[in-house]
Design a protein around this motif. Structure first.
Motif, mmCIF file in Angstrom:
data_model
loop_
_atom_site.group_PDB
_atom_site.id
_atom_site.type_symbol
_atom_site.label_atom_id
_atom_site.label_comp_id
_atom_site.label_asym_id
_atom_site.label_seq_id
_atom_site.Cartn_x
_atom_site.Cartn_y
_atom_site.Cartn_z
ATOM 1 N N GLY A 117 0.844 -1.183 0.058
ATOM 2 C CA GLY A 117 -0.247 0.073 -0.049
ATOM 3 C C GLY A 117 0.852 1.178 -0.004
ATOM 4 N N HIS A 118 1.690 1.399 0.992
ATOM 5 C CA HIS A 118 2.716 2.395 1.309
ATOM 6 C C HIS A 118 3.749 2.111 0.005
ATOM 7 C CE1 HIS A 118 5.134 5.494 2.960
ATOM 8 N NE2 HIS A 118 6.150 4.654 3.068
ATOM 9 N N THR A 119 4.188 1.032 -0.120
ATOM 10 C CA THR A 119 5.078 0.564 -1.215
ATOM 11 C C THR A 119 4.349 -0.682 -1.618
ATOM 12 O OG1 THR A 119 6.791 -0.649 0.342
ATOM 13 C CG2 THR A 119 7.154 1.709 -0.129
ATOM 14 N N ARG A 120 4.735 -1.090 -2.974
ATOM 15 C CA ARG A 120 4.174 -2.386 -3.440
ATOM 16 C C ARG A 120 4.691 -3.661 -2.579
ATOM 17 N NH1 ARG A 120 5.389 0.556 -8.097
ATOM 18 N NH2 ARG A 120 7.449 -0.123 -8.204
ATOM 19 N N GLY A 121 5.921 -3.665 -2.124
ATOM 20 C CA GLY A 121 6.356 -4.749 -1.341
ATOM 21 C C GLY A 121 6.503 -4.834 0.060
ATOM 22 N N HIS A 122 5.920 -3.724 0.662
ATOM 23 C CA HIS A 122 6.201 -3.779 2.135
ATOM 24 C C HIS A 122 5.811 -4.850 2.855
ATOM 25 C CE1 HIS A 122 6.131 -1.546 6.201
ATOM 26 N NE2 HIS A 122 6.070 -0.362 5.345
ATOM 27 N N ILE A 123 6.638 -5.048 4.060
ATOM 28 C CA ILE A 123 6.211 -6.268 4.887
ATOM 29 C C ILE A 123 6.142 -5.855 6.260
ATOM 30 C CG2 ILE A 123 7.293 -7.915 3.436
ATOM 31 C CD1 ILE A 123 9.789 -8.147 5.137
ATOM 32 N N ALA A 124 5.575 -6.540 7.430
ATOM 33 C CA ALA A 124 5.638 -6.118 8.525
ATOM 34 C C ALA A 124 6.154 -7.662 9.270
ATOM 35 C CB ALA A 124 4.451 -6.055 8.983
ATOM 36 N N TYR A 125 6.777 -7.431 10.585
ATOM 37 C CA TYR A 125 7.137 -8.493 11.441
ATOM 38 C C TYR A 125 6.458 -8.438 12.651
ATOM 39 C CZ TYR A 125 11.212 -7.871 8.565
ATOM 40 O OH TYR A 125 12.225 -7.741 7.312
ATOM 41 N N VAL A 126 5.750 -9.808 13.001
ATOM 42 C CA VAL A 126 4.860 -9.939 14.064
ATOM 43 C C VAL A 126 5.846 -10.944 15.222
ATOM 44 C CG1 VAL A 126 2.948 -10.894 14.992
ATOM 45 C CG2 VAL A 126 2.773 -9.600 12.964
ATOM 46 N N ALA A 127 6.006 -10.562 16.347
ATOM 47 C CA ALA A 127 6.449 -11.240 17.239
ATOM 48 C C ALA A 127 5.232 -11.867 18.399
ATOM 49 C CB ALA A 127 7.628 -10.437 18.198
ATOM 50 N N ALA A 128 4.872 -12.974 17.973
ATOM 51 C CA ALA A 128 3.326 -13.161 18.447
ATOM 52 C C ALA A 128 3.640 -13.445 20.037
ATOM 53 C CB ALA A 128 2.882 -14.499 17.868
ATOM 54 N N GLU A 129 4.794 -14.025 20.573
ATOM 55 C CA GLU A 129 5.194 -14.475 21.907
ATOM 56 C C GLU A 129 5.164 -13.098 22.547
ATOM 57 O OE1 GLU A 129 8.395 -16.551 24.957
ATOM 58 O OE2 GLU A 129 8.340 -16.721 22.482
ATOM 59 N N GLN A 130 5.731 -12.098 22.069
ATOM 60 C CA GLN A 130 5.877 -10.791 22.717
ATOM 61 C C GLN A 130 4.675 -9.842 22.750
ATOM 62 O OE1 GLN A 130 8.242 -12.309 20.993
ATOM 63 N NE2 GLN A 130 9.778 -13.028 22.545
#
Length: 264
Positions: A117-130
């Motif tokens: 959206g912001h860029t075509r290939g933007h990713i995010a990281y999720v630390a589920a435990e924390q």
């Protein structure tokens, strides 16, 4: 500097430029940096706190998120994780939806989401435990990123992914845009009492010289207009402002983003 407890993961806020936040995930010994647009503040923080850099995590290709990587790699030869669908020369481990990052020195597991959206290939990281989310410029406290490369439909889908995370998830976005975003949110939804309280709370933090980030997913769901694009009050306000020509959530998201782009 105070010593950090060993083996207990925490996130250190490293301000950079005028309004960026760089994030150091560390255990008191080792550290991974998220979106180091400037190497100087990171190198200073590593030295001040006695931390050894073990990984670099990138969300998208903009210079204020990747510009410090070459200098950091001169300091430490570490893996560079980043989006597979963007051209970032320093990335050594390309990532996309469903991938997992395990940083052994921190015993930290991160899952990867595609959030274009912001860029075509933007990713995010999720630390589920924390219960941590590192979302770059997709979701902001009180707002979302501009659509430089992606579409409103992509951004709507990306925000929906992030909004579906547990409410307690801390939102580590990359900029101190919160008060500006919330002024716009109040324009969109003036009758939201939770928004009124949030503005007061965030202003008090800034008055004390404190960051307003991280936020939480629950707080964003309650007060961020870009996560509330289908709420009746938001739709009615867009219509009253003459900004909604079509029905549907994509049109509402697009109208909100276009309005925010010109809002003073």
């Amino acid at each position: 500097m105070p010593a950090f407890p060993k083996n207990s993961l925490s996130v250190l806020t490293v301000p950079a430029f005028d309004d960026n936040y760089l994030w150091l995930i560390h255990d008191g010994v080792h550290a991974a940096v998220v979106d180091p647009g400037d190497a100087g503040p990171i190198l200073a923080a590593l030295e001040a706190h006695g931390l050894s850099l073990v990984a670099i995590l990138l969300t998208h290709h903009h210079a204020d998120h990747v510009g410090g990587v070459p200098q950091l790699l001169k300091h430490a030869k570490v893996p560079v994780y980043g989006p597979a669908h963007e051209n970032i020369a320093t990335v050594t481990v390309p990532l996309g939806e469903g991938d997992t990052v395990y940083i052994e020195q921190l015993a930290l597991t991160l899952s990867v989401l595609d959030v274009p959206g912001h860029t075509r290939g933007h990713i995010a990281y999720v630390a589920a435990e924390q219960h941590w989310l590192f979302c770059g410029d997709t979701l902001f406290a009180g707002g979302c990123g501009r659509l430089f490369e992606g579409t409103p439909a992509q951004m709507l889908n990306s925000l929906a992914k992030l909004a579906s995370l547990p409410g307690a998830t801390k939102v580590y976005c990359a900029h101190e845009y919160t008060l500006s975003n919330l002024r716009f949110a109040r324009e969109v939804e003036p009758g939201n009492p939770l928004l009124t309280q949030r503005i007061a709370d965030e202003q008090a933090k800034r008055d004390r010289g404190q960051p307003t980030v991280p936020s939480t997913i629950a707080l964003e769901q309650q007060t961020n207009p870009f996560l509330r694009a289908t709420e009746a009050a938001v739709i009615a306000r867009l219509q009253a402002a003459g900004r909604l020509a079509e029905a549907g959530p994509v049109a509402a998201l697009a109208a909100l983003r276009e309005w925010k782009n010109v809002y003073k």
